[in-house]
Write a protein that holds these residues in place. Structure first.
Motif, PDB file in Angstrom:
ATOM      1  N   LYS A  10       0.854  -1.189   0.000  1.00  0.00           N
ATOM      2  CA  LYS A  10       0.000   0.000   0.000  1.00  0.00           C
ATOM      3  C   LYS A  10       0.889   1.237   0.000  1.00  0.00           C
ATOM      4  O   LYS A  10       1.882   1.286   0.714  1.00  0.00           O
ATOM      5  CB  LYS A  10      -0.905  -0.001   1.239  1.00  0.00           C
ATOM      6  N   VAL A  11       0.516   2.229  -0.814  1.00  0.00           N
ATOM      7  CA  VAL A  11       1.290   3.467  -0.872  1.00  0.00           C
ATOM      8  C   VAL A  11       0.353   4.674  -0.903  1.00  0.00           C
ATOM      9  O   VAL A  11      -0.777   4.588  -1.387  1.00  0.00           O
ATOM     10  CB  VAL A  11       2.225   3.532  -2.109  1.00  0.00           C
ATOM     11  N   ASP A  12       0.859   5.791  -0.371  1.00  0.00           N
ATOM     12  CA  ASP A  12       0.108   7.048  -0.415  1.00  0.00           C
ATOM     13  C   ASP A  12       0.112   7.603  -1.832  1.00  0.00           C
ATOM     14  O   ASP A  12       1.124   7.549  -2.523  1.00  0.00           O
ATOM     15  CB  ASP A  12       0.735   8.087   0.524  1.00  0.00           C
ATOM     16  N   LEU A  13      -1.027   8.137  -2.246  1.00  0.00           N
ATOM     17  CA  LEU A  13      -1.113   8.815  -3.541  1.00  0.00           C
ATOM     18  C   LEU A  13      -1.084  10.327  -3.361  1.00  0.00           C
ATOM     19  O   LEU A  13      -0.297  11.021  -3.986  1.00  0.00           O
ATOM     20  CB  LEU A  13      -2.409   8.422  -4.259  1.00  0.00           C
ATOM     21  N   THR A  14      -1.978  10.844  -2.540  1.00  0.00           N
ATOM     22  CA  THR A  14      -2.140  12.297  -2.429  1.00  0.00           C
ATOM     23  C   THR A  14      -1.271  12.922  -1.336  1.00  0.00           C
ATOM     24  O   THR A  14      -0.917  14.096  -1.438  1.00  0.00           O
ATOM     25  CB  THR A  14      -3.614  12.654  -2.167  1.00  0.00           C
ATOM     26  N   LYS A  15      -0.896  12.156  -0.314  1.00  0.00           N
ATOM     27  CA  LYS A  15      -0.134  12.731   0.795  1.00  0.00           C
ATOM     28  C   LYS A  15       1.202  13.297   0.332  1.00  0.00           C
ATOM     29  O   LYS A  15       1.593  14.384   0.718  1.00  0.00           O
ATOM     30  CB  LYS A  15       0.078  11.677   1.883  1.00  0.00           C
ATOM     31  N   GLY A  16       1.913  12.569  -0.509  1.00  0.00           N
ATOM     32  CA  GLY A  16       3.213  13.037  -0.987  1.00  0.00           C
ATOM     33  C   GLY A  16       3.148  13.791  -2.299  1.00  0.00           C
ATOM     34  O   GLY A  16       4.173  14.198  -2.839  1.00  0.00           O
ATOM     35  N   ASN A  17       1.930  13.947  -2.831  1.00  0.00           N
ATOM     36  CA  ASN A  17       1.740  14.651  -4.106  1.00  0.00           C
ATOM     37  C   ASN A  17       0.698  15.751  -3.919  1.00  0.00           C
ATOM     38  O   ASN A  17      -0.456  15.599  -4.314  1.00  0.00           O
ATOM     39  CB  ASN A  17       1.286  13.672  -5.194  1.00  0.00           C
ATOM     40  N   GLY A  19      -1.788  18.612  -4.158  1.00  0.00           N
ATOM     41  CA  GLY A  19      -2.543  19.149  -5.288  1.00  0.00           C
ATOM     42  C   GLY A  19      -2.964  18.116  -6.315  1.00  0.00           C
ATOM     43  O   GLY A  19      -3.555  18.463  -7.337  1.00  0.00           O
ATOM     44  N   LEU A  20      -2.657  16.841  -6.065  1.00  0.00           N
ATOM     45  CA  LEU A  20      -3.053  15.789  -7.009  1.00  0.00           C
ATOM     46  C   LEU A  20      -4.571  15.603  -6.932  1.00  0.00           C
ATOM     47  O   LEU A  20      -5.087  15.031  -5.989  1.00  0.00           O
ATOM     48  CB  LEU A  20      -2.336  14.473  -6.675  1.00  0.00           C
ATOM     49  N   GLY A  21      -5.276  16.109  -7.946  1.00  0.00           N
ATOM     50  CA  GLY A  21      -6.737  16.027  -7.959  1.00  0.00           C
ATOM     51  C   GLY A  21      -7.275  15.042  -8.972  1.00  0.00           C
ATOM     52  O   GLY A  21      -8.402  14.570  -8.861  1.00  0.00           O
ATOM     53  N   LYS A  22      -6.439  14.732  -9.982  1.00  0.00           N
ATOM     54  CA  LYS A  22      -6.857  13.798 -11.032  1.00  0.00           C
ATOM     55  C   LYS A  22      -5.766  12.764 -11.244  1.00  0.00           C
ATOM     56  O   LYS A  22      -4.582  13.079 -11.141  1.00  0.00           O
ATOM     57  CB  LYS A  22      -7.095  14.539 -12.351  1.00  0.00           C
ATOM     58  N   GLY A  81     -19.915  11.253 -12.616  1.00  0.00           N
ATOM     59  CA  GLY A  81     -18.938  11.777 -13.570  1.00  0.00           C
ATOM     60  C   GLY A  81     -17.507  11.800 -13.084  1.00  0.00           C
ATOM     61  O   GLY A  81     -16.620  12.282 -13.787  1.00  0.00           O
ATOM     62  N   SER A  82     -17.229  11.252 -11.885  1.00  0.00           N
ATOM     63  CA  SER A  82     -15.867  11.305 -11.339  1.00  0.00           C
ATOM     64  C   SER A  82     -14.936  10.258 -11.943  1.00  0.00           C
ATOM     65  O   SER A  82     -13.721  10.404 -11.901  1.00  0.00           O
ATOM     66  CB  SER A  82     -15.899  11.130  -9.819  1.00  0.00           C
ATOM     67  N   VAL A  83     -15.510   9.189 -12.518  1.00  0.00           N
ATOM     68  CA  VAL A  83     -14.709   8.103 -13.091  1.00  0.00           C
ATOM     69  C   VAL A  83     -15.162   7.873 -14.527  1.00  0.00           C
ATOM     70  O   VAL A  83     -16.357   7.678 -14.784  1.00  0.00           O
ATOM     71  CB  VAL A  83     -14.850   6.806 -12.263  1.00  0.00           C
ATOM     72  N   VAL A  84     -14.215   7.909 -15.478  1.00  0.00           N
ATOM     73  CA  VAL A  84     -14.539   7.797 -16.902  1.00  0.00           C
ATOM     74  C   VAL A  84     -13.601   6.779 -17.554  1.00  0.00           C
ATOM     75  O   VAL A  84     -12.382   6.822 -17.353  1.00  0.00           O
ATOM     76  CB  VAL A  84     -14.407   9.162 -17.615  1.00  0.00           C
ATOM     77  N   HIS A  85     -14.168   5.882 -18.348  1.00  0.00           N
ATOM     78  CA  HIS A  85     -13.425   4.831 -19.062  1.00  0.00           C
ATOM     79  C   HIS A  85     -13.013   5.339 -20.439  1.00  0.00           C
ATOM     80  O   HIS A  85     -13.771   6.014 -21.121  1.00  0.00           O
ATOM     81  CB  HIS A  85     -14.337   3.609 -19.200  1.00  0.00           C
ATOM     82  N   SER A  86     -11.801   4.973 -20.881  1.00  0.00           N
ATOM     83  CA  SER A  86     -11.276   5.446 -22.165  1.00  0.00           C
ATOM     84  C   SER A  86     -11.921   4.777 -23.371  1.00  0.00           C
ATOM     85  O   SER A  86     -11.849   5.281 -24.482  1.00  0.00           O
ATOM     86  CB  SER A  86      -9.766   5.207 -22.229  1.00  0.00           C
ATOM     87  N   GLY A  87     -12.535   3.604 -23.163  1.00  0.00           N
ATOM     88  CA  GLY A  87     -13.118   2.862 -24.280  1.00  0.00           C
ATOM     89  C   GLY A  87     -12.468   1.501 -24.417  1.00  0.00           C
ATOM     90  O   GLY A  87     -11.402   1.236 -23.853  1.00  0.00           O
ATOM     91  N   ASP A  88     -13.107   0.636 -25.167  1.00  0.00           N
ATOM     92  CA  ASP A  88     -12.714  -0.762 -25.271  1.00  0.00           C
ATOM     93  C   ASP A  88     -11.588  -0.968 -26.279  1.00  0.00           C
ATOM     94  O   ASP A  88     -11.661  -0.516 -27.412  1.00  0.00           O
ATOM     95  CB  ASP A  88     -13.953  -1.580 -25.691  1.00  0.00           C
ATOM     96  N   ILE A 101      -8.515   4.455 -17.277  1.00  0.00           N
ATOM     97  CA  ILE A 101      -9.668   4.933 -16.522  1.00  0.00           C
ATOM     98  C   ILE A 101      -9.237   6.225 -15.843  1.00  0.00           C
ATOM     99  O   ILE A 101      -8.205   6.268 -15.160  1.00  0.00           O
ATOM    100  CB  ILE A 101     -10.149   3.878 -15.506  1.00  0.00           C
ATOM    101  N   PHE A 102     -10.005   7.284 -16.096  1.00  0.00           N
ATOM    102  CA  PHE A 102      -9.686   8.609 -15.567  1.00  0.00           C
ATOM    103  C   PHE A 102     -10.492   8.848 -14.294  1.00  0.00           C
ATOM    104  O   PHE A 102     -11.704   8.655 -14.286  1.00  0.00           O
ATOM    105  CB  PHE A 102     -10.006   9.687 -16.607  1.00  0.00           C
ATOM    106  N   VAL A 103      -9.799   9.268 -13.230  1.00  0.00           N
ATOM    107  CA  VAL A 103     -10.464   9.496 -11.943  1.00  0.00           C
ATOM    108  C   VAL A 103     -10.191  10.918 -11.485  1.00  0.00           C
ATOM    109  O   VAL A 103      -9.033  11.334 -11.379  1.00  0.00           O
ATOM    110  CB  VAL A 103      -9.975   8.502 -10.865  1.00  0.00           C
ATOM    111  N   GLU A 104     -11.271  11.649 -11.224  1.00  0.00           N
ATOM    112  CA  GLU A 104     -11.155  12.985 -10.634  1.00  0.00           C
ATOM    113  C   GLU A 104     -11.420  12.824  -9.144  1.00  0.00           C
ATOM    114  O   GLU A 104     -12.568  12.756  -8.699  1.00  0.00           O
ATOM    115  CB  GLU A 104     -12.148  13.955 -11.289  1.00  0.00           C
ATOM    116  N   LEU A 105     -10.334  12.696  -8.375  1.00  0.00           N
ATOM    117  CA  LEU A 105     -10.428  12.361  -6.954  1.00  0.00           C
ATOM    118  C   LEU A 105     -11.291  13.347  -6.177  1.00  0.00           C
ATOM    119  O   LEU A 105     -12.063  12.943  -5.304  1.00  0.00           O
ATOM    120  CB  LEU A 105      -9.020  12.300  -6.337  1.00  0.00           C
ATOM    121  N   SER A 106     -11.200  14.616  -6.515  1.00  0.00           N
ATOM    122  CA  SER A 106     -11.957  15.640  -5.786  1.00  0.00           C
ATOM    123  C   SER A 106     -13.462  15.541  -6.036  1.00  0.00           C
ATOM    124  O   SER A 106     -14.256  16.065  -5.268  1.00  0.00           O
ATOM    125  CB  SER A 106     -11.454  17.034  -6.159  1.00  0.00           C
TER     126      SER A 106
END
Length: 199
Positions: A10-17, A19-22, A81-88, A101-106
């Motif tokens: 397990k690793v931190d995503l936003t704690k060490g980054n 302003g990481l919103g997406k 609308g926070s999670v969007v798939h790029s397509g098959d 897969i695009f994720v807008e964390l905020s």
């Protein structure tokens, strides 16, 4: 600098980054080559395997509370609308991510505790295909603001007989977002079958 993970890490995503919103969650795989003996000797060929990446937005009980919380090839956007798939991607051929897969964390709603990322083989029963026929499967997370790869998890276990992979999850922890490298195989024959396990 990208972090290379091992199963269960397990690793931190936003704690060490700050302003990481997406984030962009990239998933990739390649069909393993097999040898076929023919009239003109041995020929190497890779089977045509259609893998599909999906995301399940789960609540604190680990349940898929809403139908639109399953993001996959037949529902490319979560209800909020926070999670969007790029397509098959039908073949997995070529370099780089096969699906994203695009994720807008905020924007992820407060009732979503984790986002589970899975890959399954389309029409695996009829085609008699499983993840023993796949090599070089991975999940990676990229910061789209600067295209920096934050982490990568290469799935190196033997998944022969498995028709779906629970690859990893992005989850909330003390107001931050973290990533967990799961790497578990499943016998679910279709993403809808897998999703039912979380209802």
């Amino acid at each position: 600098m990208s972090i290379s993970l091992v199963k269960g890490q397990k690793v931190d995503l936003t704690k060490g980054n700050a302003g990481l919103g997406k984030i962009v969650v990239g998933l990739g795989w390649d069909p393993a080559e097999t040898e076929k003996r023919g009239l003109f000797g041995i020929k190497k060929a890779a089977p045509n395997i259609d893998c599909d990446a999906s995301a399940l937005l789960l609540n604190s009980a680990g349940k898929l509370a809403k139908e639109k919380n399953l993001v996959c090839f037949h529902n490319k956007k979560s209800g909020d609308g926070s999670v969007v798939h790029s397509g098959d991607n039908l073949t997995g051929e070529g370099e780089g991510d096969d699906e994203q897969i695009f994720v807008e964390l905020s924007k992820v709603p407060a009732d979503v505790d984790k986002i589970l990322f899975v890959v399954n083989i389309y029409d695996c029963v009829n085609r008699k295909q499983d993840f023993g026929m796949i090599r070089s499967a991975y999940i990676r997370i990229v910061n789209p603001a600067n295209d920096q790869e934050l982490l990568r998890y290469n799935l190196s276990d033997n998944y022969a007989g498995r028709t779906a992979l629970i690859v990893g999850e992005v989850y909330r922890h003390s107001g931050e977002w973290k990533f967990n490298a799961i790497g578990e195989g499943s016998h679910a024959a279709h993403i809808d079958h897998l999703a039912r396990q979380y209802q």
